[in-house]
Motif scaffolding. Structure first.
Motif, PDB file in Angstrom:
ATOM      1  N   GLN A  50     -13.275   8.158  -8.030  1.00  0.00           N
ATOM      2  CA  GLN A  50     -13.016   9.087  -6.942  1.00  0.00           C
ATOM      3  C   GLN A  50     -14.316   9.479  -6.243  1.00  0.00           C
ATOM      4  O   GLN A  50     -14.375   9.550  -5.009  1.00  0.00           O
ATOM      5  CB  GLN A  50     -12.306  10.337  -7.463  1.00  0.00           C
ATOM      6  N   VAL A  51     -15.376   9.713  -7.014  1.00  0.00           N
ATOM      7  CA  VAL A  51     -16.670  10.059  -6.425  1.00  0.00           C
ATOM      8  C   VAL A  51     -17.154   8.937  -5.505  1.00  0.00           C
ATOM      9  O   VAL A  51     -17.600   9.188  -4.377  1.00  0.00           O
ATOM     10  CB  VAL A  51     -17.715  10.349  -7.526  1.00  0.00           C
ATOM     11  N   LEU A  52     -17.053   7.687  -5.978  1.00  0.00           N
ATOM     12  CA  LEU A  52     -17.500   6.560  -5.157  1.00  0.00           C
ATOM     13  C   LEU A  52     -16.677   6.426  -3.881  1.00  0.00           C
ATOM     14  O   LEU A  52     -17.217   6.155  -2.805  1.00  0.00           O
ATOM     15  CB  LEU A  52     -17.468   5.266  -5.972  1.00  0.00           C
ATOM     16  N   GLU A  53     -15.360   6.617  -3.986  1.00  0.00           N
ATOM     17  CA  GLU A  53     -14.499   6.557  -2.803  1.00  0.00           C
ATOM     18  C   GLU A  53     -14.866   7.661  -1.807  1.00  0.00           C
ATOM     19  O   GLU A  53     -14.898   7.436  -0.587  1.00  0.00           O
ATOM     20  CB  GLU A  53     -13.030   6.677  -3.206  1.00  0.00           C
ATOM     21  N   GLN A  54     -15.150   8.856  -2.300  1.00  0.00           N
ATOM     22  CA  GLN A  54     -15.512   9.971  -1.429  1.00  0.00           C
ATOM     23  C   GLN A  54     -16.874   9.740  -0.783  1.00  0.00           C
ATOM     24  O   GLN A  54     -17.068  10.076   0.402  1.00  0.00           O
ATOM     25  CB  GLN A  54     -15.481  11.286  -2.219  1.00  0.00           C
ATOM     26  N   LEU A  55     -17.807   9.165  -1.519  1.00  0.00           N
ATOM     27  CA  LEU A  55     -19.112   8.835  -0.933  1.00  0.00           C
ATOM     28  C   LEU A  55     -18.959   7.769   0.151  1.00  0.00           C
ATOM     29  O   LEU A  55     -19.623   7.836   1.196  1.00  0.00           O
ATOM     30  CB  LEU A  55     -20.086   8.360  -2.012  1.00  0.00           C
ATOM     31  N   ALA A  56     -18.083   6.789  -0.087  1.00  0.00           N
ATOM     32  CA  ALA A  56     -17.837   5.758   0.925  1.00  0.00           C
ATOM     33  C   ALA A  56     -17.261   6.395   2.187  1.00  0.00           C
ATOM     34  O   ALA A  56     -17.707   6.103   3.310  1.00  0.00           O
ATOM     35  CB  ALA A  56     -16.895   4.686   0.383  1.00  0.00           C
ATOM     36  N   ALA A  57     -16.291   7.273   2.010  1.00  0.00           N
ATOM     37  CA  ALA A  57     -15.684   7.945   3.161  1.00  0.00           C
ATOM     38  C   ALA A  57     -16.722   8.799   3.893  1.00  0.00           C
ATOM     39  O   ALA A  57     -16.746   8.827   5.135  1.00  0.00           O
ATOM     40  CB  ALA A  57     -14.504   8.811   2.704  1.00  0.00           C
ATOM     41  N   TRP A  58     -17.589   9.471   3.153  1.00  0.00           N
ATOM     42  CA  TRP A  58     -18.619  10.299   3.774  1.00  0.00           C
ATOM     43  C   TRP A  58     -19.545   9.440   4.637  1.00  0.00           C
ATOM     44  O   TRP A  58     -19.886   9.805   5.752  1.00  0.00           O
ATOM     45  CB  TRP A  58     -19.421  11.044   2.703  1.00  0.00           C
ATOM     46  N   HIS A  59     -19.952   8.279   4.106  1.00  0.00           N
ATOM     47  CA  HIS A  59     -20.831   7.388   4.874  1.00  0.00           C
ATOM     48  C   HIS A  59     -20.147   6.894   6.155  1.00  0.00           C
ATOM     49  O   HIS A  59     -20.777   6.784   7.200  1.00  0.00           O
ATOM     50  CB  HIS A  59     -21.303   6.203   4.020  1.00  0.00           C
ATOM     51  N   ARG A  60     -18.859   6.595   6.069  1.00  0.00           N
ATOM     52  CA  ARG A  60     -18.127   6.139   7.260  1.00  0.00           C
ATOM     53  C   ARG A  60     -18.006   7.266   8.295  1.00  0.00           C
ATOM     54  O   ARG A  60     -18.229   7.054   9.487  1.00  0.00           O
ATOM     55  CB  ARG A  60     -16.747   5.620   6.871  1.00  0.00           C
ATOM     56  N   LEU A  78     -25.737   0.672  10.908  1.00  0.00           N
ATOM     57  CA  LEU A  78     -25.444  -0.547  10.135  1.00  0.00           C
ATOM     58  C   LEU A  78     -25.637  -0.304   8.638  1.00  0.00           C
ATOM     59  O   LEU A  78     -24.814  -0.716   7.825  1.00  0.00           O
ATOM     60  CB  LEU A  78     -26.333  -1.698  10.620  1.00  0.00           C
ATOM     61  N   GLU A  79     -26.712   0.383   8.265  1.00  0.00           N
ATOM     62  CA  GLU A  79     -26.968   0.670   6.842  1.00  0.00           C
ATOM     63  C   GLU A  79     -25.908   1.604   6.271  1.00  0.00           C
ATOM     64  O   GLU A  79     -25.495   1.444   5.112  1.00  0.00           O
ATOM     65  CB  GLU A  79     -28.371   1.252   6.651  1.00  0.00           C
ATOM     66  N   ALA A  80     -25.448   2.566   7.047  1.00  0.00           N
ATOM     67  CA  ALA A  80     -24.385   3.466   6.588  1.00  0.00           C
ATOM     68  C   ALA A  80     -23.093   2.680   6.344  1.00  0.00           C
ATOM     69  O   ALA A  80     -22.394   2.907   5.350  1.00  0.00           O
ATOM     70  CB  ALA A  80     -24.149   4.577   7.607  1.00  0.00           C
ATOM     71  N   ALA A  81     -22.787   1.741   7.234  1.00  0.00           N
ATOM     72  CA  ALA A  81     -21.593   0.902   7.051  1.00  0.00           C
ATOM     73  C   ALA A  81     -21.740   0.028   5.813  1.00  0.00           C
ATOM     74  O   ALA A  81     -20.775  -0.137   5.040  1.00  0.00           O
ATOM     75  CB  ALA A  81     -21.368   0.039   8.292  1.00  0.00           C
ATOM     76  N   ARG A  82     -22.925  -0.526   5.624  1.00  0.00           N
ATOM     77  CA  ARG A  82     -23.162  -1.352   4.432  1.00  0.00           C
ATOM     78  C   ARG A  82     -23.055  -0.528   3.151  1.00  0.00           C
ATOM     79  O   ARG A  82     -22.516  -0.994   2.136  1.00  0.00           O
ATOM     80  CB  ARG A  82     -24.529  -2.025   4.527  1.00  0.00           C
ATOM     81  N   ALA A  83     -23.602   0.690   3.185  1.00  0.00           N
ATOM     82  CA  ALA A  83     -23.494   1.569   2.017  1.00  0.00           C
ATOM     83  C   ALA A  83     -22.031   1.880   1.721  1.00  0.00           C
ATOM     84  O   ALA A  83     -21.593   1.833   0.560  1.00  0.00           O
ATOM     85  CB  ALA A  83     -24.287   2.853   2.236  1.00  0.00           C
ATOM     86  N   ALA A  84     -21.258   2.195   2.765  1.00  0.00           N
ATOM     87  CA  ALA A  84     -19.837   2.496   2.583  1.00  0.00           C
ATOM     88  C   ALA A  84     -19.097   1.306   1.982  1.00  0.00           C
ATOM     89  O   ALA A  84     -18.277   1.466   1.072  1.00  0.00           O
ATOM     90  CB  ALA A  84     -19.211   2.898   3.917  1.00  0.00           C
ATOM     91  N   ASP A  85     -19.383   0.113   2.479  1.00  0.00           N
ATOM     92  CA  ASP A  85     -18.740  -1.090   1.945  1.00  0.00           C
ATOM     93  C   ASP A  85     -19.109  -1.312   0.476  1.00  0.00           C
ATOM     94  O   ASP A  85     -18.251  -1.652  -0.344  1.00  0.00           O
ATOM     95  CB  ASP A  85     -19.108  -2.317   2.775  1.00  0.00           C
ATOM     96  N   ALA A  86     -20.376  -1.132   0.145  1.00  0.00           N
ATOM     97  CA  ALA A  86     -20.823  -1.317  -1.244  1.00  0.00           C
ATOM     98  C   ALA A  86     -20.182  -0.273  -2.153  1.00  0.00           C
ATOM     99  O   ALA A  86     -19.761  -0.591  -3.281  1.00  0.00           O
ATOM    100  CB  ALA A  86     -22.347  -1.247  -1.327  1.00  0.00           C
ATOM    101  N   LEU A  87     -20.077   0.955  -1.689  1.00  0.00           N
ATOM    102  CA  LEU A  87     -19.433   2.007  -2.481  1.00  0.00           C
ATOM    103  C   LEU A  87     -17.959   1.711  -2.693  1.00  0.00           C
ATOM    104  O   LEU A  87     -17.415   1.947  -3.778  1.00  0.00           O
ATOM    105  CB  LEU A  87     -19.622   3.360  -1.797  1.00  0.00           C
ATOM    106  N   THR A  88     -17.303   1.175  -1.674  1.00  0.00           N
ATOM    107  CA  THR A  88     -15.891   0.800  -1.805  1.00  0.00           C
ATOM    108  C   THR A  88     -15.729  -0.320  -2.832  1.00  0.00           C
ATOM    109  O   THR A  88     -14.824  -0.279  -3.671  1.00  0.00           O
ATOM    110  CB  THR A  88     -15.316   0.372  -0.435  1.00  0.00           C
ATOM    111  N   ARG A  89     -16.618  -1.305  -2.787  1.00  0.00           N
ATOM    112  CA  ARG A  89     -16.560  -2.395  -3.783  1.00  0.00           C
ATOM    113  C   ARG A  89     -16.793  -1.855  -5.192  1.00  0.00           C
ATOM    114  O   ARG A  89     -16.129  -2.278  -6.148  1.00  0.00           O
ATOM    115  CB  ARG A  89     -17.576  -3.480  -3.448  1.00  0.00           C
ATOM    116  N   ALA A  90     -17.724  -0.929  -5.329  1.00  0.00           N
ATOM    117  CA  ALA A  90     -17.985  -0.331  -6.647  1.00  0.00           C
ATOM    118  C   ALA A  90     -16.751   0.417  -7.149  1.00  0.00           C
ATOM    119  O   ALA A  90     -16.383   0.300  -8.328  1.00  0.00           O
ATOM    120  CB  ALA A  90     -19.194   0.599  -6.575  1.00  0.00           C
TER     121      ALA A  90
END
Length: 156
Positions: A50-60, A78-90
Motif C-alpha cells: 500500500q505504501v508503494l502504491e501511494q508513493l506511486a500515486a503521489w509521484h503521478r 520524466l523522472e517523476a513518471a519513471r519513479a511512479a512506474d518503478a514504484l508500481t512495479r515494486a
C-alpha cells in the motif's frame, strides 16, 4: 511508536523494527511462535504494498511540479513518471511475495509442533569383511547393498 502522521519517522521506525525482527528470528524459543510471526509478516507485506502504491500515486499527482537539479521541468517530469512506474512495479512484485508468505502461513497453520526428541537409527551388526566370520557369514562373500531400513527395522 508509529506517528500515523509523519511518513519519515514511521518509515525509519519500520526499518528499525524489521532490522530487529531479522535479528530476533535467527532463533525461536517456541516453534508455535512461527505462526504469529508469519501472520504479521504477511500483513506487513500488504502494508508495504500500500505504501508503494501511494508513493506511486503521489509521484503521478505531483509530476507537473517536478524539476531536475538544474531546474529542467521536462527532465523532472520524466523522472517523476519513471519513479511512479518503478514504484508500481515494486508494488506488483509484492503481490507475489504476499502470495508466497500467505501460503507459508497457511501451511504453518496445519502444523502441530511436537517436542523435539532425538532420534537414533536402529543399530545392526556391521557386514563382515571378506575373510572374517560374523553374523551372516557362511563362508561366502556378501555382495550387493544391504536391505533398506524401514520404520520397523531392516528391510520388510
Amino acid at each position: 511508536m508509529p506517528t500515523f502522521q509523519n511518513p519519515v519517522e514511521d518509515a525509519d521506525e519500520a526499518r528499525e523494527a524489521l532490522r530487529g525482527l531479522a535479528y530476533a528470528t535467527r532463533h525461536f524459543d517456541a516453534a508455535e511462535d512461527t505462526y504469529p510471526v508469519l501472520g504479521s509478516i504477511t500483513r506487513s507485506v500488504e502494508g508495504l504494498q500500500q505504501v508503494l502504491e501511494q508513493l506511486a500515486a503521489w509521484h503521478r499527482t505531483n509530476q507537473p511540479s517536478a524539476a531536475s537539479d538544474t531546474g529542467d521541468r521536462a527532465a523532472g517530469s520524466l523522472e517523476a513518471a519513471r519513479a511512479a512506474d518503478a514504484l508500481t512495479r515494486a508494488a506488483e512484485a509484492l503481490d507475489r511475495v504476499w502470495e508466497a508468505a500467505n501460503a507459508a502461513w497457511s501451511h504453518n497453520s496445519a502444523i502441530t509442533w511436537q517436542p523435539n526428541t532425538p532420534t537414533t537409527p536402529p543399530t545392526r551388526a556391521p557386514h563382515p569383511e571378506p575373510g572374517r566370520s560374523g553374523p551372516g557369514w557362511k563362508g561366502r562373500r556378501i555382495t550387493g547393498t544391504p536391505p533398506p531400513l524401514t520404520e520397523h527395522g531392516i528391510g520388510m
